[in-house]
Design an enzyme around this catalytic site. Structure first.
Site, short mmCIF file in Angstrom:
data_model
loop_
_atom_site.label_atom_id
_atom_site.label_comp_id
_atom_site.label_asym_id
_atom_site.label_seq_id
_atom_site.Cartn_x
_atom_site.Cartn_y
_atom_site.Cartn_z
N ASP A 12 -15.86 80.01 59.96
CA ASP A 12 -16.11 80.99 61.05
C ASP A 12 -15.71 80.45 62.42
O ASP A 12 -16.28 80.83 63.44
CB ASP A 12 -17.60 81.40 61.11
CG ASP A 12 -18.12 81.88 59.79
OD1 ASP A 12 -17.37 82.56 59.09
OD2 ASP A 12 -19.28 81.57 59.45
N LYS A 15 -10.40 81.12 62.84
CA LYS A 15 -9.06 80.85 62.29
C LYS A 15 -8.23 82.13 62.16
O LYS A 15 -7.03 82.13 62.38
CB LYS A 15 -9.16 80.21 60.89
CG LYS A 15 -9.87 78.88 60.89
CD LYS A 15 -10.06 78.38 59.47
CE LYS A 15 -11.01 79.21 58.66
NZ LYS A 15 -12.40 79.26 59.12
N LYS A 17 -8.26 84.85 64.00
CA LYS A 17 -7.66 85.22 65.29
C LYS A 17 -6.44 84.33 65.59
O LYS A 17 -5.40 84.81 66.03
CB LYS A 17 -8.69 85.08 66.42
CG LYS A 17 -8.01 85.24 67.76
CD LYS A 17 -8.85 85.05 68.97
CE LYS A 17 -7.89 84.84 70.14
NZ LYS A 17 -8.46 85.07 71.43
N HIS A 40 -12.30 86.77 57.81
CA HIS A 40 -11.73 86.51 59.13
C HIS A 40 -11.83 87.80 59.93
O HIS A 40 -11.40 88.84 59.45
CB HIS A 40 -10.24 86.18 59.02
CG HIS A 40 -9.95 84.94 58.25
ND1 HIS A 40 -10.64 83.77 58.42
CD2 HIS A 40 -9.03 84.67 57.30
CE1 HIS A 40 -10.14 82.85 57.63
NE2 HIS A 40 -9.18 83.37 56.92
N THR A 41 -12.33 87.72 61.14
CA THR A 41 -12.38 88.91 61.99
C THR A 41 -11.18 88.88 62.93
O THR A 41 -10.96 87.89 63.62
CB THR A 41 -13.67 88.90 62.83
OG1 THR A 41 -14.75 88.63 61.95
CG2 THR A 41 -13.88 90.23 63.53
N THR A 127 -22.46 83.68 48.20
CA THR A 127 -22.19 85.06 48.62
C THR A 127 -22.07 85.98 47.40
O THR A 127 -21.78 87.15 47.52
CB THR A 127 -20.87 85.14 49.43
OG1 THR A 127 -19.81 84.64 48.61
CG2 THR A 127 -20.96 84.35 50.72
N ASP A 333 -15.73 81.32 76.14
CA ASP A 333 -16.36 82.34 77.00
C ASP A 333 -17.85 82.53 76.71
O ASP A 333 -18.62 82.84 77.61
CB ASP A 333 -15.64 83.69 76.81
CG ASP A 333 -15.54 84.10 75.34
OD1 ASP A 333 -14.91 83.34 74.58
OD2 ASP A 333 -16.11 85.13 74.96
N GLY A 414 -11.93 84.80 74.37
CA GLY A 414 -12.34 86.16 74.03
C GLY A 414 -11.82 86.48 72.64
O GLY A 414 -10.90 85.80 72.16
P1 GDP Z 1 -12.73 82.73 60.76
O1 GDP Z 1 -13.23 82.98 59.38
O2 GDP Z 1 -12.55 81.28 61.06
O3 GDP Z 1 -11.52 83.53 61.08
O4 GDP Z 1 -13.87 83.21 61.77
P2 GDP Z 1 -14.68 84.58 61.79
O5 GDP Z 1 -13.75 85.69 62.02
O6 GDP Z 1 -15.59 84.67 60.64
O7 GDP Z 1 -15.61 84.32 63.05
C1 GDP Z 1 -15.12 84.09 64.32
C2 GDP Z 1 -15.74 85.10 65.28
O8 GDP Z 1 -15.39 84.75 66.59
C3 GDP Z 1 -15.22 86.52 65.08
O9 GDP Z 1 -16.26 87.40 65.42
C4 GDP Z 1 -14.08 86.61 66.11
O10 GDP Z 1 -13.79 87.94 66.51
C5 GDP Z 1 -14.66 85.82 67.20
N1 GDP Z 1 -13.76 85.14 68.12
C6 GDP Z 1 -12.64 84.42 67.87
N2 GDP Z 1 -12.21 83.82 69.00
C7 GDP Z 1 -13.10 84.17 69.97
C8 GDP Z 1 -13.25 83.81 71.36
O11 GDP Z 1 -12.48 83.04 71.92
N3 GDP Z 1 -14.30 84.35 72.02
C9 GDP Z 1 -15.20 85.19 71.44
N4 GDP Z 1 -16.20 85.67 72.16
N5 GDP Z 1 -15.11 85.52 70.14
C10 GDP Z 1 -14.08 85.00 69.43
#
Ligand code: GDP
Length: 424
Positions: A12, A15, A17, A40-41, A127, A333, A414
């Site tokens: 989380d 990655k 993004k 991944h969001t 999960t 942020d 962000g």
């Molecule tokens: P991943 O599995 O590593 O891709 O991570 P997730 O998507 O599970 O969790 C990362 C969270 O951080 C998500 O809600 C993203 O939208 C959010 N996110 C990523 N980069 C940023 C950032 O720079 N700032 C903020 N506020 N949220 C971010």
């Protein structure tokens, strides 16, 4: 050029993004391990998407997306995700699935649920996506590779061999209904017909791609500390989350040229296991509701994530095991509300200060050694040039870079694709 994007911590880290951002220039994005057990969001011109199995290059019409042989392939889940992406208006989706990827069987999910139920309070916090039973079967050599779906005689013989063992466990250990061969075969026929258009010899695909010097991104799921060998075993996942597994799980006969390890500006961790720099009560609540794009809640399960101070010990270890050539820090942020920002710079274990990450039992005995840095107390999401950040924010990034020992090349401020700044 082969670049891996992996998590330095518990997963989380953001990655998805970063992969979505870097995929705009990539020819190929490949998932090399794990299944639909995490998410991944991604927030881009198609709105917000939670990807579980699809590679994060799926939004880019010029990028070929590959499900590698190391992935736990849940076929209905993949197709559902594909439909949801197309429904958002994403066109010209380019996706292939390795003919050597193994299939998550309906009974893997069933066994995962039954085992967690059997363990009651001692459960691992699975999960319940079938990962542990799936990878157990893969290494016990009773899994099903995609190519086996297309050989009816082979398929039937294999089911005849496997079913008695599965049914013995189901009936006698879990007191559940046995599986029927006919139902299982019907399901596998449905899977075969649905996946057929995507099946590909990805070893050949990558052989050619390397010769043509294509830009290839390997997208990791979860992070170092969930690796079954190097992580907080047994609170780990069931597949290797580290960059050196990337080429194996992709079907590449060549190592990575570059490894980007992603870390958050604070710590977050879903599920059970030791978490030395964890915040509790109000401190945790304040950070949790501000973190990520909509609070720190799991993309897969919606479970509240545990949160805490940035952990220099765990992250230094995390980037070292990933053999990171650069680090991207996300979520900077989020910390803008704090007057002072605690950072975990070492652990105290049996009265001694230690700087090296340790095994799971010892981690439970560690307490954090905290240093406090001044906060910047403002919203930095609209800043587009790193140099325009408040000096306290730059100081925070410098401090962490010094402790983890690898260059922080970019800072994300962000959740949106364009909220990212190059630093070096
Ligand atoms: P991943 O599995 O590593 O891709 O991570 P997730 O998507 O599970 O969790 C990362 C969270 O951080 C998500 O809600 C993203 O939208 C959010 N996110 C990523 N980069 C940023 C950032 O720079 N700032 C903020 N506020 N949220 C971010």
């Amino acid at each position: 050029m082969i670049k891996a994007i992996v998590g330095a911590n518990w997963g989380d880290e953001g990655k998805g993004k970063i992969t979505d951002y870097l995929a705009t220039h990539a020819d190929i994005v490949v998932r090399f391990q794990g299944g639909n057990n995490a998410g991944h969001t991604i927030i881009n011109e198609y709105g917000k998407s939670a990807l579980h199995l699809l590679p994060s290059g799926i939004f880019n019409p010029n990028t070929l997306n590959v499900i590698g042989n190391g992935v736990a392939l849940n076929i209905p889940s993949l197709l559902e995700e594909l439909e949801s992406i197309k429904a958002k208006g994403v066109e010209n989706v380019k996706l292939v699935v390795s003919d050597r990827a193994q299939i998550v069987m309906p009974y893997h999910i069933l066994f995962d649920e039954l085992e967690e139920k059997r363990l009651e309070k001692a459960q691992f916090g699975s999960t319940k996506s079938g990962m542990a039973p799936f990878y157990s079967d893969k290494y016990a050599k009773i899994g099903f590779q995609v190519n086996e779906l297309f050989d009816e005689k082979w398929l039937e013989e294999k089911i005849d061999r496997i079913l008695p063992a599965k049914n013995t466990l189901l009936v006698h250990l879990y007191h559940a209904e046995p599986l029927s061969k006919e139902n299982l075969l019907n399901t596998l026929h449905e899977y075969r017909d649905a996946i057929a258009p995507y099946v590909c010899d990805t070893v050949k695909l990558f052989k050619d791609a390397v010769i043509e010097n294509k830009e290839i991104l390997l997208e990791g799921q979860l992070g170092t500390l969930r690796d079954p060998d190097f992580g907080i075993y047994p609170y780990s996942t069931s597949s290797n989350t580290i960059s050196s597994y990337g080429p194996i799980g992709s079907g590449l006969a060549k190592g990575c040229d570059n490894v980007v390890a992603v870390t958050k500006a604070y710590s977050s961790c879903v599920g059970a296991g030791p978490f030395v720099s964890e915040f509790f009560d109000q401190d945790a609540h304040e950070l949790r509701i501000r973190g990520g794009d909509a609070g720190e809640f799991g993309a897969k399960t919606g479970r509240p994530r545990r949160v805490g101070a940035f952990d220099c010990v765990a992250t230094r270890y995390g980037v070292q095991i990933q053999s990171a050539t650069e680090v991207v820090m996300t979520n900077l942020d989020v910390l803008g509300y704090l007057d002072e920002i605690p950072v975990c710079v070492a652990y105290k274990h049996n009265g001694e200060i230690i700087y090296d990450f340790c095994n799971t039992q010892q981690l439970y005995e560690c307490t954090p050694v905290i240093e406090t840095l001044p906060g910047w107390k403002c919203d930095i999401r609209d800043i587009t040039d790193y140099h325009d950040l408040p000096k306290e924010a730059k100081n925070y990034v410098d401090f962490i870079e010094k402790h983890i020992g690898v260059t922080i090349s970019m800072v994300s401020n962000g959740p949106k694709r364009n909220q990212i700044m190059k630093r070096k």
